[in-house]
Design a protein around this motif. Sequence first.
Motif, PDB file in Angstrom:
ATOM      1  N   ILE A 101       0.415  -1.237   0.658  1.00 20.51           N
ATOM      2  CA  ILE A 101       0.303  -0.220   0.027  1.00 20.51           C
ATOM      3  C   ILE A 101       0.996   1.362   0.052  1.00 20.51           C
ATOM      4  CG2 ILE A 101      -1.817   1.434   0.998  1.00 20.51           C
ATOM      5  CD1 ILE A 101      -2.983  -2.128   2.487  1.00 20.51           C
ATOM      6  N   PHE A 102       2.443   1.604   0.367  1.00 13.01           N
ATOM      7  CA  PHE A 102       2.702   2.220   0.798  1.00 13.01           C
ATOM      8  C   PHE A 102       3.720   2.543  -0.375  1.00 13.01           C
ATOM      9  CE2 PHE A 102       6.530   4.415   1.915  1.00 13.01           C
ATOM     10  CZ  PHE A 102       6.151   5.677   3.216  1.00 13.01           C
ATOM     11  N   TRP A 162       5.231   9.203   4.381  1.00  9.66           N
ATOM     12  CA  TRP A 162       5.457   8.640   5.418  1.00  9.66           C
ATOM     13  C   TRP A 162       4.393   9.728   6.333  1.00  9.66           C
ATOM     14  CZ3 TRP A 162      10.917   7.835   7.892  1.00  9.66           C
ATOM     15  CH2 TRP A 162      10.662   7.088   9.231  1.00  9.66           C
ATOM     16  N   LEU A 163       4.819  10.757   6.691  1.00  9.38           N
ATOM     17  CA  LEU A 163       4.372  11.892   7.655  1.00  9.38           C
ATOM     18  C   LEU A 163       2.608  12.100   7.503  1.00  9.38           C
ATOM     19  CD1 LEU A 163       6.815  14.945   7.821  1.00  9.38           C
ATOM     20  CD2 LEU A 163       6.148  13.091   9.652  1.00  9.38           C
ATOM     21  N   SER A 164       2.325  12.469   6.084  1.00  4.80           N
ATOM     22  CA  SER A 164       0.532  12.868   4.938  1.00  4.80           C
ATOM     23  C   SER A 164       0.022  10.595   5.905  1.00  4.80           C
ATOM     24  CB  SER A 164       1.132  13.264   4.155  1.00  4.80           C
ATOM     25  OG  SER A 164       1.359  11.588   3.339  1.00  4.80           O
ATOM     26  N   ILE A 165       0.435   9.679   5.832  1.00  3.12           N
ATOM     27  CA  ILE A 165       0.435   7.618   5.846  1.00  3.12           C
ATOM     28  C   ILE A 165      -0.165   8.456   7.515  1.00  3.12           C
ATOM     29  CG2 ILE A 165       0.534   6.791   5.748  1.00  3.12           C
ATOM     30  CD1 ILE A 165       1.155   6.445   3.279  1.00  3.12           C
ATOM     31  N   ILE A 221      12.201   2.435   2.511  1.00  8.37           N
ATOM     32  CA  ILE A 221      12.057   1.722   3.119  1.00  8.37           C
ATOM     33  C   ILE A 221      11.995   1.979   4.871  1.00  8.37           C
ATOM     34  CG2 ILE A 221      13.259   0.100   4.318  1.00  8.37           C
ATOM     35  CD1 ILE A 221      15.024  -0.526   1.554  1.00  8.37           C
ATOM     36  N   MET A 222      12.114   2.786   5.434  1.00  6.84           N
ATOM     37  CA  MET A 222      11.688   3.642   6.587  1.00  6.84           C
ATOM     38  C   MET A 222      10.862   3.797   6.941  1.00  6.84           C
ATOM     39  SD  MET A 222      15.367   5.641   7.770  1.00  6.84           S
ATOM     40  CE  MET A 222      15.023   5.906   9.382  1.00  6.84           C
ATOM     41  N   GLY A 223      10.005   4.572   5.739  1.00  2.49           N
ATOM     42  CA  GLY A 223       8.796   4.862   5.991  1.00  2.49           C
ATOM     43  C   GLY A 223       7.956   3.612   5.829  1.00  2.49           C
ATOM     44  N   ALA A 224       7.927   3.128   5.515  1.00  5.41           N
ATOM     45  CA  ALA A 224       7.395   1.692   5.362  1.00  5.41           C
ATOM     46  C   ALA A 224       6.964   0.627   6.012  1.00  5.41           C
ATOM     47  CB  ALA A 224       7.703   0.448   3.903  1.00  5.41           C
ATOM     48  N   LEU A 225       8.150   0.391   6.620  1.00  3.58           N
ATOM     49  CA  LEU A 225       8.265  -0.621   7.550  1.00  3.58           C
ATOM     50  C   LEU A 225       7.864  -0.014   8.576  1.00  3.58           C
ATOM     51  CD1 LEU A 225      12.286  -1.232   7.736  1.00  3.58           C
ATOM     52  CD2 LEU A 225      10.013  -3.383   6.565  1.00  3.58           C
ATOM     53  N   HIS A 226       8.051   1.238   8.682  1.00  3.10           N
ATOM     54  CA  HIS A 226       7.048   1.950  10.320  1.00  3.10           C
ATOM     55  C   HIS A 226       5.509   2.039   9.762  1.00  3.10           C
ATOM     56  CE1 HIS A 226       5.550   6.018  12.522  1.00  3.10           C
ATOM     57  NE2 HIS A 226       6.254   5.082  13.026  1.00  3.10           N
ATOM     58  N   PHE A 227       5.019   2.534   8.808  1.00  4.56           N
ATOM     59  CA  PHE A 227       3.354   2.049   8.523  1.00  4.56           C
ATOM     60  C   PHE A 227       3.526   0.599   8.425  1.00  4.56           C
ATOM     61  CE2 PHE A 227       0.572   1.456   4.591  1.00  4.56           C
ATOM     62  CZ  PHE A 227      -0.281   1.675   5.710  1.00  4.56           C
TER      63      PHE A 227
END
Length: 233
Positions: A101-102, A162-165, A221-227
């Motif tokens: 999804i990310f 990342w932030l907006s999601i 990658i960091m954003g996807a993992l966090h999400f």
Amino acid sequence: MMKSLLLAEMIKIKRRAVWLLVFLGPIGIVGIQGLNYGIRYEYLVKPESDVWGDLLMNLNMFVPITLLLGIAIITSLNSSIEHQTNTWKQILVLPVSRKSIFFVKFLLNSFLLLLSSLLLVGGTILLGVLLKFGYDFPMVAILKNSFFPFFAALPVLALQLWLSIVVSNQGVALTVGILGAIASTFFRLPEWIPYSWLSFQNEEYVLNISLGLLTGLLVFIMGALHFSTKDVN
């Protein structure tokens, strides 16, 4: 499933203001320089001048801030749909990973920004022809001027997405994006900060593109993992 997700994202933005922004950015940049040349044509265009080179330099003065603001607003608009309609829970129960999804949202925003860059190519050529610079335009330089800033800005794109999601209050993402755009324009930032990598006049531009690609991948990658592990409302 990925194709279906991407199609669903395209349908969501079918009648939204995001399409206006895609066109407004390049039209604004070209329009400002059209006005600039219309007022100061004799000063800007001289027999010994590299007219196409000068035009690209003048256009590039506005590309970084326009691109950064565009990234902040477009990612926020596209991510706010789920926050406003409270549909994250329905989306996250689909038989597809959160990382997918990310990735699809990143792909959609990248497509919109690349389309805007392509429009800048056409606008640059049209403006040069209207200014009677001839049809022997430097295509490679025009493509670099239009597309290279996007690749250098990939870390910012990944960060803003990342932030907006993960933050439902879009004011947070927009504030970060706007402050970054202003800082990159009016302050001399350290070279290690991605916001300083967008200027076409930088002598280390090839290095900045490489850093943008690598850092963009890392932030993505960091954003996807966090999400993938965070609860999103």
